[in-house]
Design an enzyme around this catalytic site. Structure first.
Site, PDB file in Angstrom:
ATOM      1  N   ASN A  52      -2.378  -6.407   5.531  1.00  0.00           N
ATOM      2  CA  ASN A  52      -2.300  -7.465   4.642  1.00  0.00           C
ATOM      3  C   ASN A  52      -3.263  -8.710   4.903  1.00  0.00           C
ATOM      4  O   ASN A  52      -3.090  -9.250   6.096  1.00  0.00           O
ATOM      5  CB  ASN A  52      -0.881  -8.066   4.282  1.00  0.00           C
ATOM      6  CG  ASN A  52       0.190  -6.948   4.069  1.00  0.00           C
ATOM      7  OD1 ASN A  52      -0.179  -6.112   3.247  1.00  0.00           O
ATOM      8  ND2 ASN A  52       0.909  -7.126   5.052  1.00  0.00           N
TER       9      ASN A  52
ATOM     10  N   HIS B 171      -9.555  -3.818   9.703  1.00  0.00           N
ATOM     11  CA  HIS B 171      -9.515  -3.772   8.375  1.00  0.00           C
ATOM     12  C   HIS B 171      -9.760  -5.144   7.232  1.00  0.00           C
ATOM     13  O   HIS B 171     -10.082  -5.068   6.257  1.00  0.00           O
ATOM     14  CB  HIS B 171      -7.957  -3.372   7.866  1.00  0.00           C
ATOM     15  CG  HIS B 171      -7.718  -1.850   8.004  1.00  0.00           C
ATOM     16  ND1 HIS B 171      -8.731  -1.072   7.381  1.00  0.00           N
ATOM     17  CD2 HIS B 171      -6.578  -1.275   8.412  1.00  0.00           C
ATOM     18  CE1 HIS B 171      -7.877   0.286   7.527  1.00  0.00           C
ATOM     19  NE2 HIS B 171      -6.721   0.186   8.105  1.00  0.00           N
TER      20      HIS B 171
ATOM     21  N   GLU C  20       0.886  -1.277   0.151  1.00  0.00           N
ATOM     22  CA  GLU C  20       0.064   0.038   0.148  1.00  0.00           C
ATOM     23  C   GLU C  20       0.946   1.163  -0.012  1.00  0.00           C
ATOM     24  O   GLU C  20       1.763   1.296   0.657  1.00  0.00           O
ATOM     25  CB  GLU C  20      -0.986   0.159   1.115  1.00  0.00           C
ATOM     26  CG  GLU C  20      -1.705   0.787   1.158  1.00  0.00           C
ATOM     27  CD  GLU C  20      -3.021   0.978   2.467  1.00  0.00           C
ATOM     28  OE1 GLU C  20      -2.675   0.454   3.446  1.00  0.00           O
ATOM     29  OE2 GLU C  20      -4.176   1.915   2.210  1.00  0.00           O
TER      30      GLU C  20
ATOM     31  N   GLU D 248      -5.863  -2.935  12.707  1.00  0.00           N
ATOM     32  CA  GLU D 248      -5.333  -3.871  11.539  1.00  0.00           C
ATOM     33  C   GLU D 248      -6.386  -5.060  11.217  1.00  0.00           C
ATOM     34  O   GLU D 248      -6.866  -5.154  10.296  1.00  0.00           O
ATOM     35  CB  GLU D 248      -4.042  -4.236  11.381  1.00  0.00           C
ATOM     36  CG  GLU D 248      -2.836  -3.305  11.466  1.00  0.00           C
ATOM     37  CD  GLU D 248      -3.080  -2.036  10.915  1.00  0.00           C
ATOM     38  OE1 GLU D 248      -3.721  -2.115   9.616  1.00  0.00           O
ATOM     39  OE2 GLU D 248      -2.620  -1.089  11.033  1.00  0.00           O
TER      40      GLU D 248
ATOM     41  N   GLY E  38       3.143   1.982  10.926  1.00  0.00           N
ATOM     42  CA  GLY E  38       2.887   1.266  12.001  1.00  0.00           C
ATOM     43  C   GLY E  38       2.799  -0.156  12.019  1.00  0.00           C
ATOM     44  O   GLY E  38       3.479  -1.100  12.445  1.00  0.00           O
ATOM     45  N   ALA E  39       1.992  -0.434  10.971  1.00  0.00           N
ATOM     46  CA  ALA E  39       1.395  -1.835  10.692  1.00  0.00           C
ATOM     47  C   ALA E  39       0.598  -1.448   9.330  1.00  0.00           C
ATOM     48  O   ALA E  39       0.113  -0.652   8.849  1.00  0.00           O
ATOM     49  CB  ALA E  39       0.500  -2.232  11.711  1.00  0.00           C
ATOM     50  N   MET E  40       0.409  -3.100   8.672  1.00  0.00           N
ATOM     51  CA  MET E  40      -0.269  -3.018   7.574  1.00  0.00           C
ATOM     52  C   MET E  40      -1.330  -4.281   7.329  1.00  0.00           C
ATOM     53  O   MET E  40      -0.732  -5.251   7.894  1.00  0.00           O
ATOM     54  CB  MET E  40       0.755  -3.051   6.403  1.00  0.00           C
ATOM     55  CG  MET E  40       0.454  -3.251   5.068  1.00  0.00           C
ATOM     56  SD  MET E  40      -0.663  -1.827   4.632  1.00  0.00           S
ATOM     57  CE  MET E  40      -1.765  -2.719   3.503  1.00  0.00           C
TER      58      MET E  40
HETATM   59  N1  BES Z   1      -3.134   0.806   6.025  1.00  0.00           N
HETATM   60  C1  BES Z   1      -2.372   1.432   6.881  1.00  0.00           C
HETATM   61  C2  BES Z   1      -1.066   1.228   6.724  1.00  0.00           C
HETATM   62  C3  BES Z   1      -0.228   2.363   5.643  1.00  0.00           C
HETATM   63  C4  BES Z   1      -0.235   3.552   5.804  1.00  0.00           C
HETATM   64  C5  BES Z   1      -0.013   1.889   4.324  1.00  0.00           C
HETATM   65  C6  BES Z   1      -0.008   4.509   5.001  1.00  0.00           C
HETATM   66  C7  BES Z   1       0.282   2.873   3.322  1.00  0.00           C
HETATM   67  C8  BES Z   1       0.334   4.132   3.674  1.00  0.00           C
HETATM   68  C9  BES Z   1      -2.637   0.577   8.362  1.00  0.00           C
HETATM   69  O1  BES Z   1      -3.990   0.253   8.472  1.00  0.00           O
HETATM   70  C10 BES Z   1      -2.347   1.664   9.259  1.00  0.00           C
HETATM   71  O2  BES Z   1      -3.367   2.383   9.224  1.00  0.00           O
HETATM   72  N2  BES Z   1      -1.268   1.715   9.974  1.00  0.00           N
HETATM   73  C11 BES Z   1      -0.952   2.952  10.832  1.00  0.00           C
HETATM   74  C12 BES Z   1      -1.111   2.370  12.523  1.00  0.00           C
HETATM   75  C13 BES Z   1      -2.420   2.241  12.850  1.00  0.00           C
HETATM   76  C14 BES Z   1      -2.790   1.364  14.077  1.00  0.00           C
HETATM   77  C15 BES Z   1      -3.195   3.592  13.072  1.00  0.00           C
HETATM   78  C16 BES Z   1       0.386   3.272  10.703  1.00  0.00           C
HETATM   79  O3  BES Z   1       1.022   2.640  10.283  1.00  0.00           O
HETATM   80  O4  BES Z   1       0.680   4.377  11.262  1.00  0.00           O
HETATM   81 ZN    ZN Z   2      -5.463   1.444   8.809  1.00  0.00          ZN
END
Ligand code: BES
Ligand code: ZN
Length: 919
Positions: free
Chosen positions: A336, A372, A197, A369, A332-334
């Protein structure tokens, strides 16, 4: 995000408050791209300035050429990918083959798909009866595409596109990339990990890389013996190859978007699976030797997966779930599907030594996550302008699930802090509507900000509270079951909730989604307290170089608590237009507006209403008292309240306050004032802070009580940190140092909140020797949380030499590239030496941009808000005029505006606050 705050809880007291810059012109009139059924719409230009009249969803229109440039033609539609990847970790390369089942919709002699930094060696289009058409490949790097010219036109029908390709495992933390860690024996271990992403799947394999080209994926990874290989679906075969490697095959996934595909290959250990009530096996994969840090996340994940399956009333859509701790990770996390990746600090934790906010953050992220998996993975936005729906909803659900998992954490109170972050950005002229046009990949990157996450979540919370939680949930259930395996636009959600609630959901929500900003609701008691008059006006922080707020209006679901003596009742009214009144059957003693802080608006009481309310503040909930402090600080930034009046309010509230979040907000306000106080008034200022906060610490005592709840424990940490830094309290500093020495000496069982606070306090007065100790501790940390605490605290040291050492470290492997931007951000916020950090950033700009993940650059820049003298601010503006950030144009403009707001606050308030404390 504001991903900054989300990724890294820097925990400093600096709240430089509300920004406001004025590039003024949102890109109105641009088109968002079409959803699969051809819907699509421009953001209405009047949506930004509307005065009166409901805001409605914009009308469908055709896409422009500009939008088309980045969109693939719909003449060839994929349905299934057979993908084989062979990473060579030592050489940092990979080869692969992909066979894509496609439907040719009309005769084509060229197939266009996405590919970036890949060499496609061979391309063949295979027909149903074995026809093989050779393809020759050219690339358009600009639009990140490969064009496959086919020797003969392909007729409509089913075909299979076979490609073989090569690429490099990059070190930019996107696409298919390389990550390393040093194991317990001191050996460096290498992994290959994917991060697709938003638009990086095209760096890992040629594909139709748009979210509405959903397909199924059958992945095979050919890996060196001894390595763990993971992907989205369950492993179905693991066979030796002729050359001594292993071929690991995974089951076919559900129909999903390319941005959710995942591969992980490397020397990782995997825990035993724990099975949910719904029968889903969950495991944690982690660097060797860290298995003891996995149980906490596993427990939270099991809880969340069952919680969501119940809440959505649909089983988890994957066939297993792996949670993977990745040593180098851009975000932070993804999410998938079935193979969620995390920064280590957000997955591996020791509950005995972690603070409550660290644990809460971890549960939040796991919950986010996993939410999602349904909202995002099963039902997906048609195009990236709809990303807010994904992220806002997951952020909302993260709080709902965390609240259910640990009710004692009072998640809907700490929610106030993230709402503040959203307010701060949204109070700028350079804010944007939550839903915003996306054309290029850079535009998509720019969408992951505080407005998408935190404002989005806050307006969903407002709707949920307005409709009632069950009605809201029923609408979401309807939305998910109607659109599963498909793609949506925002209005599909409102339609579903409208059908299940019978309320004018679209009308209300359109005013929050298609317009930037938010209102301040004015409150007055009239006619002998028989009538409450409510008004609305756009709220904006004051940029001395900006313009007046416009006349935007919202459909505001206002809630009022009407108090008579010790009793109160709740009234609701939808405020549309600039004013409305609420008739009370009996006169009110007092009213509080915004019950449970669920509304995304600020409140301005008339002097009489405010006085009556403050006298009854004991009857307010913590989140409501939080709102009083938060609204007051915002008023300072808007030049509606002066800093001494803010201080007076905080003094009054602090006298009997014992809630963690309220104190965190107070500490934020004091931290911001701390930066303004001129040197001669410093002694008097710190004495004021001590007088304000020390009684609270004395009330709760230094020693944690055995049965104390976690928020109370954490409050002690917040007070120690406030008094030990801003308050320059000698006794607190001395006790913190003593505690920190015991911690360094390896003593176990110390209170985590106090240890974390002591680290901040010691850093704030730290010597060169302390710096060495901290840097050593970063390397020898026993948990990811400890590593993070010490890493960021390095930026708080007051000495110029220490700061220089740290700045140099950010360009070496001593600071992981994933953390570099956050360290630099914190260095810019260093009270004594922020300008020195700025000089470094300026002179090393190209090195820094080369090194750090693209999306994190703007997180670093956030630190310029603190450079609030006119001279520095002018330098900063001039610099960014020459060095734009195309991946974050909007956010950069917001940071610059925030900086100008702070310049104004300094000019107005520095002498006033000095006078107020020295009187
Ligand atoms: N889908 C995002 C990760 C992401 C962020 C991918 C920006 C590509 C571009 C994921 O679900 C997300 O929101 N991650 C957060 C942590 C979350 C708990 C808020 C992040 O990565 O900060
Ligand atoms: Zn997210």
């Amino acid at each position: 995000m504001g991903l900054d705050e989300r990724v890294v809880d820097v925990g400093d007291h600096v709240d430089d408050g509300v920004p406001h810059a004025h590039d003024g012109v949102l890109r109105v009139g641009h088109l968002v791209s079409r959803s699969k059924d051809g819907r699509g719409y421009p953001v209405r230009s009047d949506a930004l300035t509307s005065a009166g009249g409901p805001v409605t969803a914009p009308n469908p229109t055709a896409a422009t050429g500009e939008a088309d440039r980045y969109r693939l033609p719909r003449t060839v539609v994929p349905s299934h990918y057979d993908l084989v990847l062979e990473p060579d970790l030592g050489a940092a390369t990979f080869t692969g083959t992909v066979a894509i089942d496609v439907e040719v919709v009309e005769p084509v002699d060229e197939i266009v798909l996405n590919a970036l930094d890949l060499e496609i060696d061979r391309a063949t289009l295979v027909g149903p009866n074995g026809t093989r058409l050779a393809g020759s490949v050219t690339y358009d790097a600009d639009t990140e595409r490969a064009l496959i010219d086919i020797e003969d036109a392909a007729a409509p029908g089913r075909w299979r596109l076979e490609l073989s390709f090569r690429g490099e495992l990059n070190d930019k933390l996107v696409g298919f990339y390389r990550s390393t860690y040093v194991d317990e024996d001191g050996a460096t271990q290498t992994l290959a990990v994917s991060q697709m992403e938003s638009t990086h799947a095209r760096r890992a394999f040629p594909c139709f890389d748009e979210p509405d080209f959903k397909a199924t994926f059958a992945v095979t990874l050919v890996v060196a013996d001894g390595l763990t290989a993971l992907s989205n679906a369950a492993e179905i075969a693991d066979e030796p190859t002729d050359d001594g490697r292993r071929r690991v095959r995974f089951a076919t996934t559900m129909k999903m978007s390319t941005y959710l595909v995942a591969f992980v290959v490397g020397p990782l250990e995997v825990t035993e699976a724990v099975t949910t009530r719904g029968g889903v096996p969950i495991r944690v994969a982690h660097p060797r030797g860290k298995g003891h840090l996995a149980p906490y996340a596993l427990d939270a994940a099991v809880f969340c997966l069952d919680f969501f399956a119940d809440w959505f009333d649909i089983p988890y859509p994957g066939d297993k779930l792996d949670l993977v701790a990745v040593p180098d990770f851009a975000f932070g996390a993804m999410e998938n599907l079935g193979c969620v990746t995390f920064r280590e600090v957000l997955l591996l934790i020791d509950p005995e030594s972690a603070t409550q906010p660290e644990l809460e953050r971890l549960v939040d992220v796991v919950a986010h996550e996993l939410a999602h998996m349904w909202f995002g993975d099963l039902v997906t936005m048609g195009w990236w302008e709809g990303i807010w729906l994904n992220e806002a909803f997951a952020t909302f659900m993260e709080m709902l699930a965390t609240d259910a998992y640990r009710p004692e954490w009072q998640r809907w109170v700490s929610f106030g802090l993230s709402r503040t972050a959203a307010f701060d950005v949204d109070a700028l002229a350079a804010t944007r509507p939550i839903e915003f046009p996306v054309i290029s990949p850079e535009d998509a990157e720019g969408m992951f900000d505080l407005l998408t996450y935190e404002k989005g979540a806050a307006v969903l919370r407002m709707l949920e509270q307005y409709l009632g939680p069950d009605t809201f949930r029923d609408g979401i259930r309807r939305y998910i079951s109607t659109h599963q395996y498909g793609n949506t636009v925002t209005t599909d959600l409102w339609d579903a909730i409208e059908e299940s609630s019978g309320e004018p959901v679209r009308r209300i929500m359109d005013s929050w989604i298609y317009q930037g900003g938010f209102p301040a609701v004015g409150v007055d008691l009239e006619q002998d307290r028989h009538v409450v008059r409510l008004t609305q006006r756009r709220f904006q922080a004051l940029d001395p170089k900006g313009s007046e707020p416009d006349a935007t209006e919202w459909s505001v679901p206002v809630t009022l608590r009407v108090g008579r003596g010790d009793e109160s009742t709740v009234e609701r009214v939808l405020l549309e237009g600039d004013t409305t009144t609420v008739d009370l059957d009996r006169p009110a003693d007092w009213v509080h507006v915004n019950v449970d802080g669920a509304g995304f608006y600020r409140v301005r009481y008339s002097p009489a209403a405010r006085e009556a309310l403050l006298a009854h503040r004991g009857q307010l909930a913590a989140i409501e008292r939080y709102g009083l402090v938060d609204d007051a600080w915002a008023a300072v930034l808007a030049d509606e309240l002066d800093a001494p009046s803010f201080l007076a309010l905080v003094r009054e509230l602090a006298a009997d306050e014992d809630d963690l979040s309220v104190w965190q907000r107070i500490a934020g306000g004091l931290g911001a004032l701390d930066r303004l106080v001129p040197a001669p008034a410093r002694e008097a200022w710190t004495a004021t802070v001590r007088a304000l906060a020390r009684p609270a610490l004395d009330r709760i005592g230094w020693e944690p009580a055995a049965a104390e709840d976690e928020r109370h424990r954490q409050l002690r940490g917040t007070l120690v940190s406030l008094l030990g830094t801003v308050g320059a309290d000698d006794e607190v500093v001395a006790r913190s140092r003593a505690l920190h020495d015991r911690h360094l000496a390896g003593e176990k069982g110390l209170d985590p909140a106090l240890v974390a606070a002591a680290i901040e306090v010691v850093a704030g007065s730290g010597t060169a020797e302390d710096f060495d100790a901290f840097a050593g501790r970063v390397r020898a940390a026993s948990t990811p949380q400890e590593e993070v605490r010490y890493t960021y605290a390095l930026a708080d040291f007051p000495g110029a030499e220490e700061l220089d050492r740290l700045l140099a470290m950010t360009l070496t492997d001593e600071i992981r590239t994933q953390n570099g931007a956050f360290v630099l951000r914190r260095a810019l916020l260093n009270r004594e030496n922020g300008p020195q950090a700025w000089a470094f950033v300026q002179s090393h700009w190209s090195e820094i941009s080369e090194r750090l993940p693209s999306m994190s650059m703007v997180r670093m820049v956030e630190g310029v808000r603190a450079l609030s003298t006119p001279e520095l601010a002018a330098q900063v503006e001039a610099f960014f005029a020459e060095h734009p950030l195309p991946q974050a144009t909007k956010t950069l403009a917001q940071h610059l505006e925030a900086m100008r707001v702070n310049v104004g606050v300094r000019e107005r308030e520095a002498d006033r606050i000095a006078a107020a404390v020295t009187d």
